[in-house]
Design an enzyme around this catalytic site. Structure first.
Site, PDB file in Angstrom:
ATOM      1  N   CYS A  76      20.009 -15.581  -1.959  1.00  0.00           N
ATOM      2  CA  CYS A  76      21.190 -16.080  -2.661  1.00  0.00           C
ATOM      3  C   CYS A  76      21.062 -17.523  -3.114  1.00  0.00           C
ATOM      4  CB  CYS A  76      22.426 -15.895  -1.807  1.00  0.00           C
ATOM      5  SG  CYS A  76      22.256 -16.426  -0.130  1.00  0.00           S
TER       6      CYS A  76
ATOM      7  N   SER B  39       1.074  -3.901  11.099  1.00  0.00           N
ATOM      8  CA  SER B  39       2.305  -4.156  11.824  1.00  0.00           C
ATOM      9  C   SER B  39       2.855  -2.836  12.352  1.00  0.00           C
ATOM     10  CB  SER B  39       3.316  -4.824  10.888  1.00  0.00           C
ATOM     11  OG  SER B  39       4.585  -4.818  11.495  1.00  0.00           O
TER      12      SER B  39
ATOM     13  N   GLY C  54       2.824  -8.588  12.092  1.00  0.00           N
ATOM     14  CA  GLY C  54       2.111  -8.881  10.861  1.00  0.00           C
ATOM     15  C   GLY C  54       1.964 -10.371  10.592  1.00  0.00           C
ATOM     16  N   THR C  55       3.019 -11.117  10.864  1.00  0.00           N
ATOM     17  CA  THR C  55       2.968 -12.558  10.596  1.00  0.00           C
ATOM     18  C   THR C  55       1.894 -13.233  11.438  1.00  0.00           C
ATOM     19  OG1 THR C  55       5.222 -12.777   9.802  1.00  0.00           O
ATOM     20  CG2 THR C  55       4.271 -14.711  10.838  1.00  0.00           C
TER      21      THR C  55
ATOM     22  N   GLN D 141       1.881  -3.162   4.449  1.00  0.00           N
ATOM     23  CA  GLN D 141       2.640  -2.113   3.755  1.00  0.00           C
ATOM     24  C   GLN D 141       1.831  -0.826   3.619  1.00  0.00           C
ATOM     25  OE1 GLN D 141       5.762  -2.126   3.088  1.00  0.00           O
ATOM     26  NE2 GLN D 141       6.169  -4.272   3.494  1.00  0.00           N
TER      27      GLN D 141
ATOM     28  N   THR E  41      -1.012 -11.803  28.520  1.00  0.00           N
ATOM     29  CA  THR E  41      -0.934 -10.423  29.018  1.00  0.00           C
ATOM     30  C   THR E  41      -0.490  -9.500  27.892  1.00  0.00           C
ATOM     31  OG1 THR E  41      -0.421 -11.200  31.236  1.00  0.00           O
ATOM     32  CG2 THR E  41       0.192  -8.939  30.710  1.00  0.00           C
TER      33      THR E  41
ATOM     34  N   HIS F 128       6.163  -2.118  13.263  1.00  0.00           N
ATOM     35  CA  HIS F 128       7.517  -1.666  12.920  1.00  0.00           C
ATOM     36  C   HIS F 128       7.651  -1.117  11.517  1.00  0.00           C
ATOM     37  CE1 HIS F 128       9.289  -5.163  10.572  1.00  0.00           C
ATOM     38  NE2 HIS F 128       8.154  -5.670  10.987  1.00  0.00           N
TER      39      HIS F 128
END
Lengths: 393, 381
Positions: free
Chosen positions: B326, B202, B72-73, B182, B240, B204
């Site tokens: 965080c 994407s 996706g990126t 998504q 490839t 995955h």
């Protein structure tokens, strides 16, 4: 052409009758660090140790890199071993050091003749080898005061060594030769540096880390393991004890005044560390404290934590500025891991306004609310021990 | 050990066992380079075309318009840079939303430094962006409009058909890109019936492996390659092709296609059930909009930091995502763009479902969430 590594002893050369104890430890440490690179034979000759590869396929540059991180050597150099004949020495100097000589503009030769039966005296060796090198590398000029490159010739009992300049070794004393101490490791920048500095003075390092799941994560624990492995490049194998500290922190938070959270927490860390140190034969604690760096490291705060335990607490970075500590951290290769963000995930237990000038009697009064023995016993039963091995660069 | 409950399917998914087997078979039996001239190469080329057709089929497109990428990126980077560079002479204005994935926002930032004029449209406090809000920023010389079909953190669904159609009215030369990572395989999309030119996908997120994705490029869309090299995939995406992963994504797409509507219903029911159970717990605030995508549910647990609750649930092998990171300042840019207060951002959790999750799983999750709310130390407000 056979290559060896010459290792120049540091401080241990000054030791007296117990010198061989230090040397034995040093050889053991070297062999440990060379595991995975190849097997070497070590022989001692006064203040020099010779590491001879037992196998031609060994990558000598890797071996040198590994030995640069072994405490106990002032310097080291790669040398080529030749027969004790002038022609062979001349040839070897030109071939073995050719690349460096081609890059240099000026050079000199220094010779040492340990075997006095060798027909030429040291100054004569210099003249002969220097003359030969001038004929092979006509662009060179001799400069005995400030040469770009110095060629060293050592004529020993069994062979002659030809080598270039010496590289600095890690210095210090062989790890393990001064006993064992327990390092309080947080995951920040300072504690690995503190561990490195005390390992340099010959201490074997064990480490203790306080984890507070679910307030801290598995990532944070993995980070500390990585830091032990990185510090281990110098300090060798490090046994890491991870203490489950959640209960202690929750109790402090529930029962003590907020402004003393950090100081009381640190006192508990010292008490638990001391108990673990005594169980594991460690003669001291090591911390990465530096005066005035944060609220818990003011002189008053250190005064309150210091009396929490009887064992000596070594604080090697106590007088260093942050940027000085960072510089060491970068050099020994722990910085990048130290700045990973997991450590400070949880601000839940940090007081908004910590006391920067706590008085011991106030702290002791605040601690009255806690059942110290039960809390420490609970933490002592909640320890996971992980043996970490040095991570190669 | 208790069975894990994986409620983080928007982060990634477990690879379907059938896909694993198929990939292994392709690796063993069809290892020829699709560009080789002999029969083994031709065989690989055929498998690759079939895979492209399967992936494109899931969005109502044609295989010949699909390029495989590394994920996706890359697809998003390619869409943004590839369009901006191909159309730089037509204009400089590029429009997107403030709650895009970083693989859109960072390229936009970079293009801003290169002299383009990036415009970011903010969502409202519910997490919605109305088509008019985007269209208000589109000018006749706009060259790119890029927006998510479904937001990855809160699950807002954009009216992509309306936006795309109206963009073309205002700026006929603009390329419309849709980041459908998504939505892919979960919402029915008919790309050839819309005015979308480029669409990112994407592997995955639909039970295929990581490391494979695709960009759909509608015929006639001008786009520069992101990388240069051989003539693979029309020279647009040289290198490839990763045949095993492409085949895996193709197979996973076929499997998704068979169950798309059924799973959507099941997940919608599961989300409704979760919402019902969450009402029992005081101190939970929802951050997802009401009409959101059923696969994603974002909520805040008053007073308990995201990571603390996340690690508490992790101990019971229940896996959710913390919307905030965080380090201060790295908190969720999506929730920040919605203008939510810091306390709500710091305590946000994202659940993302798949059709295999049961109401019993949700019951266990609710039980542990309740336990955490009762026992965990609270952050001071």
């Amino acid at each position: 052409m056979k290559e060896i590594i010459l290792l120049k002893a540091g401080e241990i050369a000054l030791k007296g009758l117990n010198r061989s104890t230090f040397e034995d430890r040093l050889v053991k440490n070297c062999k440990f660090r060379l595991k995975g690179i190849g097997s070497f034979k070590f022989t001692r000759a006064q203040s020099t140790m010779v590491a001879e590869p037992m196998d031609e396929s060994i990558d000598m540059d890797d071996a040198v890199d590994a030995l640069k991180t072994v405490f106990g050597f002032a310097g080291l150099s790669q040398a080529c071993v030749v027969e004790k004949e002038l022609a062979a020495i001349q040839q070897a100097a030109a071939d073995y050091l050719g690349e460096d000589l081609r890059r240099a503009r000026t050079f000199k030769v220094e010779a040492k003749r340990a075997d006095k039966a060798f027909p030429l005296k040291s100054p004569e060796i210099c003249t002969e080898v220097g003359g030969y090198l001038l004929s092979r590398f006509p662009h060179l000029q001799v400069d005995v005061h400030n040469p770009d490159m110095t060629v060293y010739v050592e004529v020993r009992d069994h062979a002659a060594f030809v080598r270039g300049p010496q590289m600095p070794g890690a210095g210090g004393m062989p790890v393990g030769s001064s006993g064992k101490a327990l390092l309080l490791i947080s995951g920040g920048i300072d504690s690995p540096v503190a561990g490195y500095m005390m390992a340099k003075r010959g201490l074997e390092i064990e480490a203790i880390h306080f984890a507070a799941p679910p307030y801290t994560s598995e990532h944070a624990k993995q980070k500390v393991i990585a830091l032990c492995q990185e510090t281990g490049r110098y300090a060798g194998r490090i046994k890491l004890h991870v203490v489950g500290f959640t209960k202690v922190q929750e109790e402090i938070r529930d029962k003590c005044p907020e402004e003393y959270f950090t100081i009381i927490m640190r006192r508990y860390m010292m008490k638990i560390a001391e108990r673990l140190a005594q169980q594991n034969g460690c003669g001291a604690l090591i911390t990465g404290e530096s005066v005035a760096q944060v609220a818990s490291q003011t002189l008053y705060a250190i005064g309150c934590t210091d009396v929490a335990c009887q064992l000596p607490v070594l604080r090697p970075v106590i007088g260093m500025d942050k940027n000085e500590i960072v510089a060491v951290s970068r050099r020994i290769g722990t910085f990048e891991t130290s700045i990973l963000p997991y450590e400070d995930c949880c601000t839940v237990f940090t007081p908004r306004h910590p006391r920067t000038k706590p008085r011991l009697h106030q702290v002791l009064a605040a601690e009255q609310a806690l059942d110290e023995e039960a809390l420490i016993a609970q933490a002592m039963e909640n320890i996971e021990t992980i043996v970490t091995y040095p991570q190669q660069w | 050990m208790v069975q894990e409950i994986y409620l983080d399917n928007s982060a990634t998914t477990q690879v379907d066992g059938r896909v694993v087997d198929y990939i292994a078979q392709v690796m063993r039996e069809s290892y020829g380079n699709p560009s080789s001239l002999y029969d083994m190469g031709a065989h690989s080329q055929r498998l690759l075309r079939e895979a492209a057709a399967s992936v494109a089929g899931l969005i109502g497109g044609r295989g010949e318009n699909l390029c495989f990428t590394s994920g996706g990126t890359e697809s998003n980077n390619w869409a943004v840079f590839g369009t901006a560079h191909a159309k730089r002479r037509r204009g400089r204005r590029i429009v997107t939303t403030a709650f895009e994935h970083s693989s859109i926002l960072e390229p936009f930032k970079r293009l801003g430094e290169e002299g383009f004029e990036p415009v970011l449209v903010s969502p409202d406090s519910q997490g919605n962006i109305a088509p008019e809000d985007i269209l208000a920023q589109v000018t006749p010389d706009t060259i790119l409009v890029s927006f998510m079909l479904v937001n990855n953190e809160v699950g807002s669904v954009l009216d992509y058909q309306a936006i795309a159609a109206r963009v073309k009215e205002i700026a006929p030369h603009a390329t419309v890109h849709c980041d459908a990572v998504q939505a892919f395989g979960k919402l029915p999309i008919k790309i050839e019936k819309t005015d979308i030119d480029l669409l990112s996908m994407s592997g995955h997120k639909i039970h295929a492996p990581k490391g494979i994705g695709a960009l759909y490029i509608k015929k006639g869309t001008r786009i520069d390659p992101l990388i240069y090299g051989g003539a693979q995939q029309g020279g647009l995406r040289p290198g490839t092709e990763s045949l095993p992963l492409a085949c895996g994504m193709g197979y996973a797409a076929r499997l998704r296609g068979e169950r798309l509507r059924e799973d959507y219903q099941a997940v919608a029911a599961l989300r409704a059930y979760t919402l019902e159970r969450l009402k029992e717990l005081p101190g939970i605030v929802l951050n997802s909009p009401e009409n959101a995508f059923p696969y994603i549910l974002n909520l805040s647990v008053e007073g308990i930091r995201s990571e603390t609750m996340l690690h508490h649930l992790e101990r019971e092998r229940i896996y959710v995502s913390s919307a905030s990171a965080c380090t201060k300042g790295a908190a969720s840019h999506v929730l920040a763009a919605m203008g939510l207060p810091a306390g709500r951002i710091d305590s946000a959790l994202r659940l993302s479902f798949n059709a295999g999750i049961t109401t019993e799983d949700i019951d266990r999750f609710i039980g542990q969430l309740r336990l955490g709310m009762e026992t965990l130390a609270r952050a001071r407000s």
